[in-house]
Scaffold this motif. Structure first.
Motif, PDB file in Angstrom:
ATOM      1  N   THR A  84     -19.826 -22.223   8.314  1.00 54.64           N
ATOM      2  CA  THR A  84     -19.013 -21.220   7.623  1.00 54.64           C
ATOM      3  C   THR A  84     -18.958 -21.426   6.110  1.00 54.64           C
ATOM      4  O   THR A  84     -18.289 -20.667   5.414  1.00 54.64           O
ATOM      5  CB  THR A  84     -17.577 -21.227   8.174  1.00 54.64           C
ATOM      6  N   ALA A  85     -19.654 -22.418   5.589  1.00 58.85           N
ATOM      7  CA  ALA A  85     -19.612 -22.706   4.152  1.00 58.85           C
ATOM      8  C   ALA A  85     -20.345 -21.620   3.365  1.00 58.85           C
ATOM      9  O   ALA A  85     -21.234 -20.940   3.878  1.00 58.85           O
ATOM     10  CB  ALA A  85     -20.239 -24.070   3.871  1.00 58.85           C
ATOM     11  N   SER A  86     -19.984 -21.489   2.091  1.00 62.13           N
ATOM     12  CA  SER A  86     -20.538 -20.423   1.258  1.00 62.13           C
ATOM     13  C   SER A  86     -21.988 -20.677   0.859  1.00 62.13           C
ATOM     14  O   SER A  86     -22.739 -19.734   0.597  1.00 62.13           O
ATOM     15  CB  SER A  86     -19.686 -20.257  -0.005  1.00 62.13           C
ATOM     16  N   ASP A  87     -22.409 -21.926   0.777  1.00 64.52           N
ATOM     17  CA  ASP A  87     -23.796 -22.258   0.441  1.00 64.52           C
ATOM     18  C   ASP A  87     -24.116 -23.648   0.990  1.00 64.52           C
ATOM     19  O   ASP A  87     -23.207 -24.384   1.388  1.00 64.52           O
ATOM     20  CB  ASP A  87     -24.031 -22.191  -1.074  1.00 64.52           C
ATOM     21  N   PRO A  88     -25.397 -24.027   1.017  1.00 59.25           N
ATOM     22  CA  PRO A  88     -25.784 -25.295   1.643  1.00 59.25           C
ATOM     23  C   PRO A  88     -25.171 -26.541   0.996  1.00 59.25           C
ATOM     24  O   PRO A  88     -24.848 -27.502   1.688  1.00 59.25           O
ATOM     25  CB  PRO A  88     -27.313 -25.301   1.515  1.00 59.25           C
ATOM     26  N   VAL A  89     -25.047 -26.531  -0.315  1.00 56.11           N
ATOM     27  CA  VAL A  89     -24.459 -27.695  -0.995  1.00 56.11           C
ATOM     28  C   VAL A  89     -22.977 -27.805  -0.660  1.00 56.11           C
ATOM     29  O   VAL A  89     -22.466 -28.887  -0.357  1.00 56.11           O
ATOM     30  CB  VAL A  89     -24.670 -27.606  -2.522  1.00 56.11           C
ATOM     31  N   GLN A  90     -22.294 -26.675  -0.706  1.00 60.05           N
ATOM     32  CA  GLN A  90     -20.875 -26.682  -0.358  1.00 60.05           C
ATOM     33  C   GLN A  90     -20.680 -27.085   1.099  1.00 60.05           C
ATOM     34  O   GLN A  90     -19.695 -27.737   1.453  1.00 60.05           O
ATOM     35  CB  GLN A  90     -20.250 -25.306  -0.609  1.00 60.05           C
ATOM     36  N   ALA A  91     -21.632 -26.717   1.958  1.00 64.52           N
ATOM     37  CA  ALA A  91     -21.561 -27.113   3.359  1.00 64.52           C
ATOM     38  C   ALA A  91     -21.543 -28.628   3.496  1.00 64.52           C
ATOM     39  O   ALA A  91     -20.753 -29.197   4.258  1.00 64.52           O
ATOM     40  CB  ALA A  91     -22.751 -26.524   4.128  1.00 64.52           C
ATOM     41  N   LEU A  92     -22.419 -29.301   2.744  1.00 64.08           N
ATOM     42  CA  LEU A  92     -22.453 -30.766   2.795  1.00 64.08           C
ATOM     43  C   LEU A  92     -21.169 -31.378   2.252  1.00 64.08           C
ATOM     44  O   LEU A  92     -20.646 -32.346   2.810  1.00 64.08           O
ATOM     45  CB  LEU A  92     -23.662 -31.272   2.005  1.00 64.08           C
ATOM     46  N   ASP A 195     -23.871 -34.418  -5.661  1.00 63.17           N
ATOM     47  CA  ASP A 195     -24.226 -33.758  -6.921  1.00 63.17           C
ATOM     48  C   ASP A 195     -25.467 -34.393  -7.546  1.00 63.17           C
ATOM     49  O   ASP A 195     -26.236 -33.728  -8.247  1.00 63.17           O
ATOM     50  CB  ASP A 195     -23.063 -33.831  -7.914  1.00 63.17           C
ATOM     51  N   GLY A 196     -25.664 -35.676  -7.278  1.00 64.18           N
ATOM     52  CA  GLY A 196     -26.837 -36.363  -7.808  1.00 64.18           C
ATOM     53  C   GLY A 196     -28.139 -35.884  -7.197  1.00 64.18           C
ATOM     54  O   GLY A 196     -29.221 -36.166  -7.724  1.00 64.18           O
ATOM     55  N   LEU A 197     -28.058 -35.150  -6.092  1.00 64.95           N
ATOM     56  CA  LEU A 197     -29.252 -34.616  -5.439  1.00 64.95           C
ATOM     57  C   LEU A 197     -29.637 -33.228  -5.952  1.00 64.95           C
ATOM     58  O   LEU A 197     -30.691 -32.695  -5.597  1.00 64.95           O
ATOM     59  CB  LEU A 197     -29.027 -34.525  -3.916  1.00 64.95           C
ATOM     60  N   LEU A 198     -28.765 -32.627  -6.772  1.00 62.85           N
ATOM     61  CA  LEU A 198     -29.019 -31.265  -7.246  1.00 62.85           C
ATOM     62  C   LEU A 198     -30.295 -31.194  -8.065  1.00 62.85           C
ATOM     63  O   LEU A 198     -30.624 -32.124  -8.813  1.00 62.85           O
ATOM     64  CB  LEU A 198     -27.834 -30.778  -8.087  1.00 62.85           C
ATOM     65  N   ASP A 199     -31.003 -30.096  -7.933  1.00 59.77           N
ATOM     66  CA  ASP A 199     -32.212 -29.849  -8.719  1.00 59.77           C
ATOM     67  C   ASP A 199     -31.779 -29.499 -10.133  1.00 59.77           C
ATOM     68  O   ASP A 199     -31.211 -28.426 -10.380  1.00 59.77           O
ATOM     69  CB  ASP A 199     -33.014 -28.705  -8.097  1.00 59.77           C
ATOM     70  N   GLN A 200     -32.038 -30.408 -11.063  1.00 57.03           N
ATOM     71  CA  GLN A 200     -31.570 -30.207 -12.436  1.00 57.03           C
ATOM     72  C   GLN A 200     -32.312 -29.083 -13.154  1.00 57.03           C
ATOM     73  O   GLN A 200     -31.852 -28.588 -14.180  1.00 57.03           O
ATOM     74  CB  GLN A 200     -31.735 -31.529 -13.234  1.00 57.03           C
ATOM     75  N   LYS A 201     -33.448 -28.666 -12.614  1.00 54.89           N
ATOM     76  CA  LYS A 201     -34.203 -27.573 -13.235  1.00 54.89           C
ATOM     77  C   LYS A 201     -33.706 -26.209 -12.783  1.00 54.89           C
ATOM     78  O   LYS A 201     -34.112 -25.181 -13.304  1.00 54.89           O
ATOM     79  CB  LYS A 201     -35.696 -27.711 -12.891  1.00 54.89           C
ATOM     80  N   ARG A 202     -32.819 -26.230 -11.794  1.00 52.06           N
ATOM     81  CA  ARG A 202     -32.299 -24.950 -11.286  1.00 52.06           C
ATOM     82  C   ARG A 202     -31.327 -24.343 -12.287  1.00 52.06           C
ATOM     83  O   ARG A 202     -30.434 -25.038 -12.782  1.00 52.06           O
ATOM     84  CB  ARG A 202     -31.593 -25.186  -9.950  1.00 52.06           C
ATOM     85  N   PRO A 203     -31.460 -23.059 -12.595  1.00 50.41           N
ATOM     86  CA  PRO A 203     -30.564 -22.423 -13.584  1.00 50.41           C
ATOM     87  C   PRO A 203     -29.135 -22.357 -13.069  1.00 50.41           C
ATOM     88  O   PRO A 203     -28.906 -22.352 -11.896  1.00 50.41           O
ATOM     89  CB  PRO A 203     -31.175 -21.031 -13.759  1.00 50.41           C
TER      90      PRO A 203
END
Length: 203
Positions: A84-92, A195-203
């Protein structure tokens, strides 16, 4: 028509469920060492012979109880949080918080964190956790990478590391002098880790 063997299997399954349910309540209230098999049998409403037909001994019953608690936590997180999370990162992130929150329940904290590592041994305790939680973590990480939120990297080792972090966070909370404050600190630390796994190139 239902066969005799099928009916027998259903009765056996029902007996097993009664024993695990009774044991779960008693172990949660007084811990593994404080509960005898006779009171488990009495609470379940079955015979002592039925107990030993289903389980080798008290430890074997405790193992099944640990698996039941783990399964319930994983089911809750998978169906009511991750889905039910809004996006995959928020799900984690939501899943990590839900995992820690699950141990505010007496059965989860006492059975899984305080008793299971000592009664079953570290290796078996870890094995049960992997059997129930690793698949959900793997799927959530894969979803985050597929969405472009996380930098692509091998998922299996990352899933093991994240599961280890979740278990260590839960153990730290369980043994803390101030569990509420420690749970907040651990949840924030897990979010920083994700947060350390986030793609830093993503806008």
């Amino acid at each position: 028509m239902e066969s005799a063997s099928s009916k027998h299997a259903q009765r056996s399954q029902a007996t097993r469920a009664k024993l695990v349910g009774a044991a779960r309540q008693l172990f949660a209230e007084r811990g593994y060492a404080g509960v005898g098999t006779e009171e488990i049998v009495k609470a379940a409403g079955v015979t002592r012979g039925a107990l030993y037909h289903q389980f080798r001994d008290k430890t074997d019953l405790f193992d099944a109880t640990v698996q039941a608690v783990e399964a319930d936590i994983t089911r809750h997180i998978t169906t009511e949080v991750l889905a039910t999370a809004s996006d995959p990162v928020q799900a984690l992130k939501d899943g990590a918080r839900a995992f820690l929150d699950a141990f505010t329940e007496p059965d989860a904290e006492r059975i899984l964190l305080l008793d299971a590592p000592g009664v079953l041994g570290w290796r078996r305790w870890r094995e049960i956790g992997q059997d129930h939680g690793l698949g959900a973590i793997t799927a959530a990480l894969e979803a985050a990478m597929a969405a472009g939120a996380f930098t692509p990297r091998p998922v299996p080792p990352l899933a093991h590391v994240l599961l280890g972090a979740l278990n260590e966070a839960a153990l730290t909370v369980a043994h803390a002098d101030d569990p509420r404050a420690t749970r907040t600190e651990m949840a924030e630390a897990l979010e920083h880790l994700l947060d350390g796994l986030l793609d830093q190139k993503r806008p």
